[in-house]
Design an enzyme around this catalytic site. Structure first.
Site, short mmCIF file in Angstrom:
data_model
loop_
_atom_site.label_atom_id
_atom_site.label_comp_id
_atom_site.label_asym_id
_atom_site.label_seq_id
_atom_site.Cartn_x
_atom_site.Cartn_y
_atom_site.Cartn_z
N ASP A 228 0.95 -1.23 0.32
CA ASP A 228 0.09 0.12 -0.15
C ASP A 228 0.86 1.18 -0.02
O ASP A 228 1.99 1.24 0.27
CB ASP A 228 -0.81 -0.04 1.34
CG ASP A 228 -1.82 1.19 1.26
OD1 ASP A 228 -2.34 1.43 0.35
OD2 ASP A 228 -1.97 1.54 2.49
N ASP B 139 -0.17 5.06 0.98
CA ASP B 139 -0.50 6.14 1.93
C ASP B 139 -0.45 5.66 3.35
O ASP B 139 -1.18 4.48 3.87
CB ASP B 139 -1.71 6.76 1.57
CG ASP B 139 -1.96 7.45 0.19
OD1 ASP B 139 -0.83 8.14 -0.03
OD2 ASP B 139 -2.93 7.27 -0.38
#
Length: 225
Positions: free
Chosen positions: A9, A11
């Protein structure tokens, strides 16, 4: 020997900030959006994301409208400034080192993010990761964005499907690979549950609780912002 795959991922996982939310704040700073109304709506959408109730199609229309209106040349200039002023200062060495460690081991590395491709492609490039599974944007006849999403948005269960598609393009399926996924968010629970090695990375409180209950690895690269 199975192919090793490392999925990240973006953020709050590789970055200590939310790049999508930060891009919205940046557009306010440079005068592209109304500072009061845009901030109010941006905050509302972000609260829905955190709560797991975001309508991603509505959000993307809102988030890319200023880009759509101004066009590709303005985007290129603005995003280069965004990278210099907002992203480069928060790219932690330990996050870069984690990505490099998988690449040096010969793993197939990809960033899988719910943020759109225009915001995240330059960030993925800065991390040295050419494989990016982001929210893809529909294009018009001129090649510029319409404001709609193209294909399956890489969010929640959509991340699993996008990884399925990505593996299939390489002649692979889940049985052929040994997968690790790094994420901070409960929104990514479907993909964390699908891989062999889930890593709760800088996890939010809800994901940290689940990781502790299930014995998943917890990795704190940096404090959450």
């Amino acid at each position: 020997m199975k192919t090793k795959v490392a999925l990240f991922d973006l953020d709050h996982t590789l970055l200590p900030i939310d790049s999508d939310y930060s891009w919205g704040e940046f557009t306010q700073q440079i005068g592209w959006t109304d500072p009061v109304d845009f901030k109010r709506r941006n905050d509302e959408f972000y609260a829905h994301y955190v709560a797991g109730t975001l309508d991603v199609h509505d959000y993307v229309r809102f988030a890319v409208e200023a880009l759509r209106v101004r066009g590709p040349a303005a985007y290129e200039e603005a995003h280069a400034r965004f990278m210099r002023e907002w992203i480069a200062p928060v790219m932690h060495p330990q996050a870069l080192a984690l990505v490099r460690s998988h690449q040096q081991q010969g793993d197939l590395v990809a960033i899988v993010t719910a943020t759109n491709e225009l915001v995240t492609r330059p960030i993925a490039n800065a991390f040295g990761v050419p494989e990016l599974l982001a929210v893809e944007l529909e294009r018009d006849a001129s090649g510029w964005i319409t404001g709609e999403i193209a294909g399956v948005p890489s969010m929640r269960e959509g991340k699993v499907l996008r990884v399925d598609q990505w593996l299939a393009k390489r002649g692979l399926d889940w049985l052929d690979v040994e997968t690790t996924f790094y994420s901070d968010s409960l929104n990514d629970l479907p993909l964390l549950e699908r891989v062999e090695y889930p890593v709760a990375t800088n996890p939010d409180p809800r994901l940290r609780t689940i990781a502790l209950e299930r014995g998943w690895r917890i990795l704190d690269l940096f404090p959450r912002q």
